[in-house]
Design a protein around this motif. Structure first.
Motif, PDB file in Angstrom:
ATOM      1  N   TYR A   1      -7.315   1.121   6.446  1.00 55.09           N
ATOM      2  CA  TYR A   1      -6.896   0.607   5.145  1.00 55.09           C
ATOM      3  C   TYR A   1      -8.123   0.424   4.261  1.00 55.09           C
ATOM      4  O   TYR A   1      -9.113  -0.198   4.674  1.00 55.09           O
ATOM      5  CB  TYR A   1      -6.183  -0.736   5.287  1.00 55.09           C
TER       6      TYR A   1
ATOM      7  N   LYS B   1      -8.674  -3.259  -6.250  1.00 56.16           N
ATOM      8  CA  LYS B   1      -8.067  -3.933  -5.096  1.00 56.16           C
ATOM      9  C   LYS B   1      -6.694  -3.369  -4.742  1.00 56.16           C
ATOM     10  O   LYS B   1      -5.980  -3.970  -3.930  1.00 56.16           O
ATOM     11  CB  LYS B   1      -7.991  -5.452  -5.293  1.00 56.16           C
TER      12      LYS B   1
ATOM     13  N   HIS C   1       0.821  -1.210   0.000  1.00 61.50           N
ATOM     14  CA  HIS C   1       0.000   0.000   0.000  1.00 61.50           C
ATOM     15  C   HIS C   1       0.855   1.261   0.000  1.00 61.50           C
ATOM     16  O   HIS C   1       2.036   1.228   0.328  1.00 61.50           O
ATOM     17  CB  HIS C   1      -0.930   0.026   1.222  1.00 61.50           C
TER      18      HIS C   1
ATOM     19  N   GLU D   1      -3.861   3.595   2.563  1.00 63.42           N
ATOM     20  CA  GLU D   1      -4.037   3.798   4.001  1.00 63.42           C
ATOM     21  C   GLU D   1      -4.103   5.292   4.293  1.00 63.42           C
ATOM     22  O   GLU D   1      -3.413   6.093   3.655  1.00 63.42           O
ATOM     23  CB  GLU D   1      -2.853   3.190   4.773  1.00 63.42           C
TER      24      GLU D   1
ATOM     25  N   GLU E   1     -11.216  -2.281   4.425  1.00 64.66           N
ATOM     26  CA  GLU E   1     -10.574  -3.565   4.705  1.00 64.66           C
ATOM     27  C   GLU E   1     -10.216  -3.741   6.173  1.00 64.66           C
ATOM     28  O   GLU E   1     -10.426  -4.803   6.752  1.00 64.66           O
ATOM     29  CB  GLU E   1      -9.307  -3.695   3.863  1.00 64.66           C
TER      30      GLU E   1
ATOM     31  N   ARG F   1      -4.504  -0.973  -2.571  1.00 63.42           N
ATOM     32  CA  ARG F   1      -4.745  -0.606  -1.173  1.00 63.42           C
ATOM     33  C   ARG F   1      -4.171   0.779  -0.876  1.00 63.42           C
ATOM     34  O   ARG F   1      -3.055   1.098  -1.276  1.00 63.42           O
ATOM     35  CB  ARG F   1      -4.104  -1.659  -0.262  1.00 63.42           C
TER      36      ARG F   1
ATOM     37  N   ARG G   1      -9.542  -0.413   0.034  1.00 68.00           N
ATOM     38  CA  ARG G   1      -9.223  -1.012  -1.266  1.00 68.00           C
ATOM     39  C   ARG G   1     -10.018  -0.284  -2.339  1.00 68.00           C
ATOM     40  O   ARG G   1     -11.231  -0.059  -2.191  1.00 68.00           O
ATOM     41  CB  ARG G   1      -9.583  -2.499  -1.283  1.00 68.00           C
TER      42      ARG G   1
ATOM     43  N   TRP H   1      -5.454  -8.573   4.427  1.00 66.27           N
ATOM     44  CA  TRP H   1      -4.384  -7.616   4.706  1.00 66.27           C
ATOM     45  C   TRP H   1      -3.048  -8.334   4.838  1.00 66.27           C
ATOM     46  O   TRP H   1      -2.004  -7.822   4.416  1.00 66.27           O
ATOM     47  CB  TRP H   1      -4.689  -6.847   5.993  1.00 66.27           C
TER      48      TRP H   1
END
Length: 313
Positions: free
Chosen positions: A246, A252, A203, A256, A231, A254, A248, A295
């Motif tokens: 976090y 998909k 991420h 944060e 997530e 990721r 998505r 994760w």
């Protein structure tokens, strides 16, 4: 040592720029600098540079490369000499808003772009009426995965000047995750070890000013009916101390949002924080909350900058 200033930007692959626009700009509040063909250039509200996140239209998700800014133009010449003498492949690369830089791969295959000067377009720091979503402030750090963790960390330290702030030990007492910084934040790069042969990208993270902004991210996506995009979190890390969430995107990838970590005031006095395997429950989430399997085990691939194909993952 190549004198790196800071982590600057991340280029991430997405399948549909219109969907990405809705997710990253309309919902989360990243600032659009411009759209140019198959690229969407974004930044945080306190970033004056042209971009810190580039969304690149592609057939599959993942990382294209990470951008690092160097402190002086001559650092690029130093990098060329170092790469040539170390048999590290590199190519010259031009990017929107950047005259020229160097693309190379670390020993474990992470693609990195070094540059000195990027166009400045101005920030939205005090233009509060233009803040949207969670008001992302600036790019804070990235999280990577490699097979040979110690080799990669050695390169980051000796070639790029990063130093360790924290690390996590596995059940055998070996380091399995290491957090590093260059400018003194709790970390700018986190690297985890994997038995797989190919590198991965977990991420990128944007700093926000307040815990309420972390919670707001969950409220925004839930109210938009995007519960599956939430997530993990909101929560608080043990490592680095920050509050987090976090998310998505539609591909998909990721992202944060993160706040209230620490700053290393005196790097020469700093002693890395060591987390044992027995402390694993509190290392990743200080409140001891369970960590989703996604994760822990889902990473997106990185692009081979020389073939423009994704490394098998």
């Amino acid at each position: 040592m190549i004198d790196v200033s800071r982590i600057s930007h991340v280029v991430v692959r997405v399948g549909d720029l219109d969907k990405a626009y809705k997710f990253y700009i309309e919902l989360l509040g990243l600032v659009e600098t411009e759209k140019d063909g198959g690229y969407l250039y974004l930044r945080g509200i306190e970033e004056g540079q042209h971009h810190s996140l580039v969304l690149k239209k592609a057939e599959s998700p993942g990382l294209s490369y990470i951008g690092l800014r160097v402190k002086r133009p001559e650092e690029l010449d130093k990098a060329k000499d170092f790469f040539s003498s170390s048999n590290i492949k590199f190519v010259k690369h031009r990017e929107k808003g950047v005259d020229e830089g160097l693309l190379f791969e670390t020993p474990q295959g992470i693609p990195i772009y070094l540059y000195y000067d990027m166009e400045y377009v101005g920030d939205l720091r005090m233009k509060f009426f233009m803040h949207r979503g969670v008001s992302p402030v600036r790019l804070a750090h990235v999280n990577l995965i490699v097979k040979d963790l110690e080799s990669e960390v050695k390169f980051m330290k000796e070639a790029l000047g990063y130093y360790e702030t924290e690390w996590f030990l596995d059940q055998n007492g070996e380091r399995s995750v290491i957090w590093l910084t260059r400018r003194g934040d709790s970390h700018e790069i986190a690297i985890s070890k994997t038995p797989r042969n190919f590198p991965g990208f977990h991420h990128e993270t944007y700093y926000v000013h307040d815990v309420r902004d972390v919670i707001k991210a969950a409220d925004i996506l839930a109210s938009a009916g995007l519960w599956d995009s939430i997530e993990r979190g909101p929560g608080r890390h043990g490592v680095t101390e920050g509050y987090y969430i976090y998310l998505r995107d539609f591909d998909k990838n990721r992202i944060e949002f993160f706040t209230q970590d620490y700053v290393v005031l005196d790097p020469d006095k700093w002693k890395p924080v060591v987390w044992t395997h027995d402390q694993a429950k509190y290392r990743s989430d200080f409140w001891g909350r369970p960590i989703p399997e996604s994760w822990l085990n889902e990473w997106v691939p990185v692009e081979d900058i020389f073939t423009k194909e994704l490394k098998r993952w």
